[in-house]
Scaffold this motif. Structure first.
Motif, PDB file in Angstrom:
ATOM      1  N   ALA A 167      10.894   1.424  -9.759  1.00  0.00           N
ATOM      2  CA  ALA A 167       9.810   1.300 -10.756  1.00  0.00           C
ATOM      3  C   ALA A 167       8.572   2.018 -10.238  1.00  0.00           C
ATOM      4  N   ASP A 168       8.792   3.056  -9.436  1.00  0.00           N
ATOM      5  CA  ASP A 168       7.673   3.852  -8.933  1.00  0.00           C
ATOM      6  C   ASP A 168       7.630   5.145  -9.736  1.00  0.00           C
ATOM      7  N   THR A 169       6.722   5.173 -10.709  1.00  0.00           N
ATOM      8  CA  THR A 169       6.595   6.392 -11.514  1.00  0.00           C
ATOM      9  C   THR A 169       5.373   7.187 -11.067  1.00  0.00           C
ATOM     10  N   PHE A 170       4.712   6.706 -10.041  1.00  0.00           N
ATOM     11  CA  PHE A 170       3.451   7.304  -9.606  1.00  0.00           C
ATOM     12  C   PHE A 170       3.695   8.478  -8.657  1.00  0.00           C
ATOM     13  N   ARG A 171       4.556   8.234  -7.672  1.00  0.00           N
ATOM     14  CA  ARG A 171       4.780   9.280  -6.665  1.00  0.00           C
ATOM     15  C   ARG A 171       5.953  10.161  -7.087  1.00  0.00           C
ATOM     16  N   ALA A 172       5.667  11.465  -7.172  1.00  0.00           N
ATOM     17  CA  ALA A 172       6.749  12.392  -7.501  1.00  0.00           C
ATOM     18  C   ALA A 172       7.771  12.313  -6.378  1.00  0.00           C
ATOM     19  N   LEU A 228       0.830  -1.207   0.000  1.00  0.00           N
ATOM     20  CA  LEU A 228       0.000   0.000   0.000  1.00  0.00           C
ATOM     21  C   LEU A 228       0.865   1.259   0.000  1.00  0.00           C
ATOM     22  N   GLN A 229       0.234   2.389  -0.329  1.00  0.00           N
ATOM     23  CA  GLN A 229       0.958   3.664  -0.297  1.00  0.00           C
ATOM     24  C   GLN A 229       1.512   3.924   1.108  1.00  0.00           C
ATOM     25  N   GLY A 230       2.738   4.327   1.134  1.00  0.00           N
ATOM     26  CA  GLY A 230       3.332   4.743   2.410  1.00  0.00           C
ATOM     27  C   GLY A 230       3.623   3.609   3.378  1.00  0.00           C
ATOM     28  N   SER A 231       3.540   2.366   2.915  1.00  0.00           N
ATOM     29  CA  SER A 231       3.761   1.251   3.854  1.00  0.00           C
ATOM     30  C   SER A 231       5.234   1.130   4.249  1.00  0.00           C
ATOM     31  N   GLY A 232       6.102   1.741   3.457  1.00  0.00           N
ATOM     32  CA  GLY A 232       7.535   1.695   3.800  1.00  0.00           C
ATOM     33  C   GLY A 232       8.355   0.910   2.797  1.00  0.00           C
ATOM     34  N   LYS A 233       7.837   0.743   1.578  1.00  0.00           N
ATOM     35  CA  LYS A 233       8.552  -0.074   0.580  1.00  0.00           C
ATOM     36  C   LYS A 233       9.939   0.469   0.257  1.00  0.00           C
ATOM     37  N   THR A 234       9.990   1.779  -0.082  1.00  0.00           N
ATOM     38  CA  THR A 234      11.267   2.348  -0.520  1.00  0.00           C
ATOM     39  C   THR A 234      12.305   2.268   0.601  1.00  0.00           C
ATOM     40  N   THR A 235      11.878   2.619   1.796  1.00  0.00           N
ATOM     41  CA  THR A 235      12.788   2.557   2.949  1.00  0.00           C
ATOM     42  C   THR A 235      13.251   1.117   3.163  1.00  0.00           C
ATOM     43  N   THR A 236      12.302   0.185   3.081  1.00  0.00           N
ATOM     44  CA  THR A 236      12.619  -1.216   3.384  1.00  0.00           C
ATOM     45  C   THR A 236      13.485  -1.849   2.301  1.00  0.00           C
ATOM     46  N   GLY A 268      12.688   1.285  12.066  1.00  0.00           N
ATOM     47  CA  GLY A 268      13.241   2.637  12.037  1.00  0.00           C
ATOM     48  C   GLY A 268      13.363   3.134  10.616  1.00  0.00           C
ATOM     49  N   ARG A 269      13.746   4.397  10.492  1.00  0.00           N
ATOM     50  CA  ARG A 269      13.786   5.011   9.163  1.00  0.00           C
ATOM     51  C   ARG A 269      15.109   4.814   8.437  1.00  0.00           C
ATOM     52  N   GLY A 270      16.187   4.641   9.173  1.00  0.00           N
ATOM     53  CA  GLY A 270      17.516   4.602   8.556  1.00  0.00           C
ATOM     54  C   GLY A 270      17.844   3.251   7.938  1.00  0.00           C
ATOM     55  N   ASP A 323      13.960  10.071  -6.418  1.00  0.00           N
ATOM     56  CA  ASP A 323      14.947  10.832  -5.644  1.00  0.00           C
ATOM     57  C   ASP A 323      15.151  10.214  -4.260  1.00  0.00           C
ATOM     58  N   GLN A 324      14.037   9.766  -3.678  1.00  0.00           N
ATOM     59  CA  GLN A 324      14.128   9.153  -2.336  1.00  0.00           C
ATOM     60  C   GLN A 324      14.982   7.878  -2.381  1.00  0.00           C
ATOM     61  N   LEU A 325      14.704   7.052  -3.401  1.00  0.00           N
ATOM     62  CA  LEU A 325      15.464   5.794  -3.521  1.00  0.00           C
ATOM     63  C   LEU A 325      16.944   6.085  -3.778  1.00  0.00           C
ATOM     64  N   THR A 368       6.534  -3.178   8.789  1.00  0.00           N
ATOM     65  CA  THR A 368       7.345  -1.998   9.080  1.00  0.00           C
ATOM     66  C   THR A 368       6.780  -1.213  10.266  1.00  0.00           C
ATOM     67  N   LYS A 369       7.556  -0.266  10.705  1.00  0.00           N
ATOM     68  CA  LYS A 369       7.155   0.735  11.710  1.00  0.00           C
ATOM     69  C   LYS A 369       6.792   0.113  13.054  1.00  0.00           C
ATOM     70  N   LEU A 370       7.436  -0.985  13.372  1.00  0.00           N
ATOM     71  CA  LEU A 370       7.148  -1.600  14.668  1.00  0.00           C
ATOM     72  C   LEU A 370       7.868  -0.877  15.809  1.00  0.00           C
ATOM     73  N   ASP A 371       8.586   0.196  15.448  1.00  0.00           N
ATOM     74  CA  ASP A 371       9.197   1.009  16.497  1.00  0.00           C
ATOM     75  C   ASP A 371       8.178   1.978  17.080  1.00  0.00           C
ATOM     76  N   GLY A 372       7.038   2.115  16.414  1.00  0.00           N
ATOM     77  CA  GLY A 372       6.017   3.050  16.882  1.00  0.00           C
ATOM     78  C   GLY A 372       5.009   2.356  17.786  1.00  0.00           C
TER      79      GLY A 372
HETATM   80  N1  LIG Z   1       9.364   4.890  12.192  1.00  0.00           N
HETATM   81  C1  LIG Z   1       9.478   4.220  11.057  1.00  0.00           C
HETATM   82  N2  LIG Z   1       9.221   4.858   9.915  1.00  0.00           N
HETATM   83  C2  LIG Z   1       9.315   4.174   8.769  1.00  0.00           C
HETATM   84  C3  LIG Z   1       9.681   2.788   8.737  1.00  0.00           C
HETATM   85  N3  LIG Z   1       9.667   2.393   7.449  1.00  0.00           N
HETATM   86  C4  LIG Z   1       9.332   3.479   6.717  1.00  0.00           C
HETATM   87  N4  LIG Z   1       9.123   4.558   7.499  1.00  0.00           N
HETATM   88  C5  LIG Z   1       8.697   5.916   7.126  1.00  0.00           C
HETATM   89  O1  LIG Z   1       7.420   5.827   6.520  1.00  0.00           O
HETATM   90  C6  LIG Z   1       7.272   6.804   5.508  1.00  0.00           C
HETATM   91  C7  LIG Z   1       6.883   6.121   4.195  1.00  0.00           C
HETATM   92  O2  LIG Z   1       7.943   5.265   3.829  1.00  0.00           O
HETATM   93  P1  LIG Z   1       8.309   4.965   2.303  1.00  0.00           P
HETATM   94  O3  LIG Z   1       9.452   4.037   2.317  1.00  0.00           O
HETATM   95  O4  LIG Z   1       8.425   6.216   1.525  1.00  0.00           O
HETATM   96  O5  LIG Z   1       6.985   4.221   1.885  1.00  0.00           O
HETATM   97  P2  LIG Z   1       6.551   3.684   0.429  1.00  0.00           P
HETATM   98  O6  LIG Z   1       5.754   2.458   0.667  1.00  0.00           O
HETATM   99  O7  LIG Z   1       7.730   3.544  -0.447  1.00  0.00           O
HETATM  100  O8  LIG Z   1       5.651   4.860  -0.070  1.00  0.00           O
HETATM  101  P3  LIG Z   1       4.885   4.971  -1.508  1.00  0.00           P
HETATM  102  O9  LIG Z   1       5.920   4.753  -2.552  1.00  0.00           O
HETATM  103  O10 LIG Z   1       4.310   6.334  -1.517  1.00  0.00           O
HETATM  104  O11 LIG Z   1       3.841   3.930  -1.517  1.00  0.00           O
HETATM  105  C8  LIG Z   1       8.616   7.509   5.401  1.00  0.00           C
HETATM  106  O12 LIG Z   1       8.520   8.698   6.141  1.00  0.00           O
HETATM  107  C9  LIG Z   1       9.599   6.542   6.074  1.00  0.00           C
HETATM  108  O13 LIG Z   1      10.692   7.215   6.665  1.00  0.00           O
HETATM  109  C10 LIG Z   1       9.925   2.130   9.987  1.00  0.00           C
HETATM  110  O14 LIG Z   1      10.205   0.928  10.082  1.00  0.00           O
HETATM  111  N5  LIG Z   1       9.818   2.901  11.107  1.00  0.00           N
END
Ligand SMILES: Nc1nc2c(ncn2[C@@H]2O[C@H](COP(=O)(O)OP(=O)(O)OP(=O)(O)O)[C@@H](O)[C@H]2O)c(=O)[nH]1
Length: 393
Positions: free
Chosen positions: A151-156, A123-131, A290-292, A160-162, A262-266
């Motif tokens: 291969a994400d051409t949808f989100r501007a 889903l959007q924002g689930s953390g794919k790029t970070t993960t 985490g984010r890093g 750059d983030q990747l 993802t985001k089990l630190d929250g």
């Molecule tokens: N705290 C925390 N934040 C996270 C984690 N994984 C991702 N994030 C944050 O969640 C937000 C969305 O993460 P992205 O990696 O951009 O998510 P995405 O699924 O690629 O987003 P879309 O491409 O828009 O679908 C960013 O602000 C990340 O820094 C995590 O494990 N912990």
């Protein structure tokens, strides 16, 4: 982390059953009630909880168990197996999904010696790029040669983030500002990195929602173009009950083989992950905390989670509460005793879970890591459990 609370809830339910004067149907019901409560409080789907309860009841008929059998052990084993089944998704025996033989050389579904394409969906924002970057970095540390394809051409800004993440982690990347077809970019990137001899090519895709049919079609086209060895469903740990339907929709479009939460630190309760496991019949392989990109102790976190259940296996295998040796029980375990303990523990674990842990050697490594982390939570009676286990029969 809320998962710890779940672990504590389950352990304390089992401990109070073990302390009951008589283990009968009523004691079993009370124990299951407590376990179900802990699972529901952690956001696990009510149907899954009900199924777990009824499976345990089907497996264990307390009144019919022959006298002399250790009822406590039988019940603990049944509960343990059913919870493991919730976690590992049952699998389908597919060779390509078999766990890596050596836990140190690769994660679930990828093995050294052959190049892999792994596609991340969710889903959007689930953390794919970070993960994606964390996953790449984790493998890089293990000696792999990963590469990232956007291969994400949808989100501007997705490319750059990747690019930024990949640069920080010093991992090669590919993407395009001009090309609008993600399947074309994905194919170009995979071909380029294959030519360069990269052995783990990770394709990041756009976020999408099951109601967005066109975007699901696009995801199918990307999968068709790169033919991934593994598709990973990335889910936000706080998604809760919605996880099942969403994960199912993804599984119906691409052959999802693994889940990353993802985001089990929250404040995420994390229980939705089990719904995703049930919907995709795939195991949770990493946890994001985490984010890093360097927060890559994800597998260890997953192991830690398994360790809660491994603790139950130790109990089920009747391994002493205190693993220390010597007369006073304070001397460190000798190697032979440790090896015997590992063997008994490995024997008490469901084979699939043991495979996910990397077999007996992965299990031993896990025990060592847990010790190094100083938690002792892996060891029975070594913290983390409720009740301390006194007065047990
Ligand atoms: N705290 C925390 N934040 C996270 C984690 N994984 C991702 N994030 C944050 O969640 C937000 C969305 O993460 P992205 O990696 O951009 O998510 P995405 O699924 O690629 O987003 P879309 O491409 O828009 O679908 C960013 O602000 C990340 O820094 C995590 O494990 N912990």
């Amino acid at each position: 982390m809320v998962l710890n609370e779940l672990g504590r809830g389950i352990t304390s339910a089992l401990a109070s059953m073990a302390n009951a004067m008589v283990i009968d149907e009523a004691a079993l019901d009370e124990c299951l009630k407590e376990i179900c409560k802990a699972l529901l409080q952690s956001d696990v789907n009510v149907k899954l909880v009900a199924a777990m309860r009824s499976n345990v009841k089907k497996r264990v008929n307390v009144e019919e168990l022959a006298a002399g059998l250790n009822k406590r052990k039988i019940i603990e084993k049944a509960v343990f197996d059913e919870i493991c089944a919730m976690l590992d998704g049952g699998g389908d025996g597919d060779e390509k999904k078999a766990a890596a033989k050596d836990g140190a050389s690769g994660s679930y579904g990828v093995r050294k010696g052959k190049p892999h394409v792994v596609m991340f969906v969710g889903l959007q924002g689930s953390g794919k790029t970070t993960t994606c970057t964390k996953y790449a970095y984790w493998h890089k540390k293990k000696g792999w040669k990963p590469a990232l394809v956007c291969a994400d051409t949808f989100r501007a800004g997705a490319f750059d983030q990747l690019k930024q993440n990949a640069t920080k982690a010093q991992i090669p990347f590919y993407g395009s500002y001009e090309e609008t077809d993600p399947a074309v970019i994905a194919q170009q990137g995979v071909e380029l990195f294959r030519r360069e001899g990269r052995d783990l090519i990770i394709v990041d895709t756009s976020g999408r929602h099951k109601q967005e049919a066109a975007l699901f079609e696009e995801m199918r086209q990307v999968a068709e173009a790169v033919k991934p060895d593994l598709a990973v469903f990335v889910m936000d740990g706080s998604i809760g009950q919605a996880a099942f339907d969403q994960a199912k929709a993804f599984k119906e479009s691409v052959e999802v083989g693994a889940v990353i939460v993802t985001k089990l630190d929250g404040h995420a309760k994390g229980g939705g992950a089990l719904s995703a496991v049930a919907a995709t019949k795939s195991p949770v392989i990493f946890y994001g905390t985490g984010r890093g990109h360097q927060e890559v102790f994800m597998l260890l976190e997953a192991y830690k989670h398994y360790a809660k259940y491994a603790t139950q296996a130790l109990k089920a295998a009747n391994i002493p509460k205190n693993l220390k040796g010597g007369k006073g029980g304070d001397a460190p375990l000798n190697a032979r005793h440790m090896q015997q303990t590992m063997q008994r523990m490995a024997g008490a674990l469901p084979p699939q879970l043991l495979r996910q842990m990397g077999g007996p050697s992965g299990l031993a490594q896990l025990m060592k890591s847990m010790e190094q982390m100083g938690g002792g939570g892996m060891m029975p009676g070594g913290g983390g459990g409720g009740g301390g286990g006194k007065g047990r029969k």
